[in-house]
Design a protein around this motif. Sequence first.
Motif, PDB file in Angstrom:
ATOM      1  N   MET A   1       0.733  -1.070   0.016  1.00 40.19           N
ATOM      2  CA  MET A   1       0.058  -0.008  -0.161  1.00 40.19           C
ATOM      3  C   MET A   1       0.767   1.114   0.116  1.00 40.19           C
ATOM      4  SD  MET A   1      -3.179   0.410   2.120  1.00 40.19           S
ATOM      5  CE  MET A   1      -3.283  -0.844   2.012  1.00 40.19           C
ATOM      6  N   SER A   2       1.748   0.607   0.420  1.00 40.90           N
ATOM      7  CA  SER A   2       2.204   1.795   0.029  1.00 40.90           C
ATOM      8  C   SER A   2       2.301   2.813   0.901  1.00 40.90           C
ATOM      9  CB  SER A   2       1.125   2.274  -0.970  1.00 40.90           C
ATOM     10  OG  SER A   2      -0.038   2.416  -0.401  1.00 40.90           O
ATOM     11  N   LEU A  46       2.339   3.387   5.002  1.00 42.00           N
ATOM     12  CA  LEU A  46       2.615   2.183   5.690  1.00 42.00           C
ATOM     13  C   LEU A  46       3.877   2.074   5.865  1.00 42.00           C
ATOM     14  CD1 LEU A  46       1.517  -0.923   6.691  1.00 42.00           C
ATOM     15  CD2 LEU A  46       1.840  -1.406   4.298  1.00 42.00           C
ATOM     16  N   PRO A  47       4.419   2.063   6.999  1.00 42.68           N
ATOM     17  CA  PRO A  47       5.902   1.956   7.139  1.00 42.68           C
ATOM     18  C   PRO A  47       6.359   0.538   6.856  1.00 42.68           C
ATOM     19  CG  PRO A  47       4.911   2.800   9.009  1.00 42.68           C
ATOM     20  CD  PRO A  47       3.819   2.532   8.161  1.00 42.68           C
ATOM     21  N   ILE A  48       7.539   0.308   6.193  1.00 37.86           N
ATOM     22  CA  ILE A  48       7.942  -1.056   6.133  1.00 37.86           C
ATOM     23  C   ILE A  48       8.891  -1.243   7.299  1.00 37.86           C
ATOM     24  CG2 ILE A  48       9.575  -2.510   4.650  1.00 37.86           C
ATOM     25  CD1 ILE A  48       6.741  -1.363   3.181  1.00 37.86           C
ATOM     26  N   ALA A  49       8.490  -2.458   7.836  1.00 35.68           N
ATOM     27  CA  ALA A  49       9.333  -2.919   9.347  1.00 35.68           C
ATOM     28  C   ALA A  49       9.139  -4.404   9.110  1.00 35.68           C
ATOM     29  CB  ALA A  49       8.667  -2.667  10.379  1.00 35.68           C
ATOM     30  N   ARG A  57       4.094   0.675  15.436  1.00 36.09           N
ATOM     31  CA  ARG A  57       4.654   1.828  16.234  1.00 36.09           C
ATOM     32  C   ARG A  57       5.253   2.802  15.310  1.00 36.09           C
ATOM     33  NH1 ARG A  57       9.751   3.667  17.545  1.00 36.09           N
ATOM     34  NH2 ARG A  57      10.537   2.332  16.251  1.00 36.09           N
ATOM     35  N   LEU A  58       5.831   2.528  14.222  1.00 34.45           N
ATOM     36  CA  LEU A  58       6.376   3.636  13.328  1.00 34.45           C
ATOM     37  C   LEU A  58       4.851   4.485  12.597  1.00 34.45           C
ATOM     38  CD1 LEU A  58       8.904   1.587  11.372  1.00 34.45           C
ATOM     39  CD2 LEU A  58       9.333   3.392  12.999  1.00 34.45           C
ATOM     40  N   ALA A  59       3.758   3.540  12.434  1.00 31.14           N
ATOM     41  CA  ALA A  59       2.785   4.319  12.166  1.00 31.14           C
ATOM     42  C   ALA A  59       2.268   5.396  12.986  1.00 31.14           C
ATOM     43  CB  ALA A  59       1.680   3.282  11.639  1.00 31.14           C
ATOM     44  N   ASP A  60       2.286   5.130  14.363  1.00 29.34           N
ATOM     45  CA  ASP A  60       1.772   6.198  15.332  1.00 29.34           C
ATOM     46  C   ASP A  60       2.731   7.334  15.585  1.00 29.34           C
ATOM     47  OD1 ASP A  60      -0.481   4.521  16.046  1.00 29.34           O
ATOM     48  OD2 ASP A  60       0.632   3.507  17.875  1.00 29.34           O
TER      49      ASP A  60
END
Length: 179
Positions: A1-2, A46-49, A57-60
């Motif tokens: 997504m991106s 959408l962060p890649i992790a 956590r990155l999204a927040d």
Amino acid sequence: MSTRSVRPASSSATRRSSSSVRSILGTFGEEQLPADATMSIEVDILPIADDNDETARLADLIEGVAGEFSLFEQLHGFSIDGVDLETSALPAGWRDRLVKVQNANTAAPSGEPRFTGWCLDKHDLCVAKLCAFREKDLNFVAALLTAGPVRQDVIAERLPTVAERYREAVVRALGWLAS
């Protein structure tokens, strides 16, 4: 997504189920789309992790810096919602259909480096929108179906491939498509 593939969000406790209408701009220029398909001021990222806990956590963090009502939104005129892999109902194979975006708009302020954004495929985006089934999502999909850049049969074919927990949403979405 991106780069809700990228649609933004909210806190993880209140994260909305959706995918950014901005993903459609990975496939088409704004001038090629109906107005109802480009009106959002939200971008889902959408962060890649390595795992979904880290992604969440990155999204927040993203949302805390650039979410709705942030200084970022005041400055740039749009907000960013950080999303994780549980935010949207996505059809099987969506990762293989992501649309790569790398242009002047993905560059650092100095022009280099140019970062890479990945946007949802147009039909996968419509699947996610129909599963969310909010009025704005239905208007978005209806506008794309009417204007012609997406195909109803492809959306209907992919809807049943979302995770089992979205089964009720799939039935509702298929009913809407058939109406």
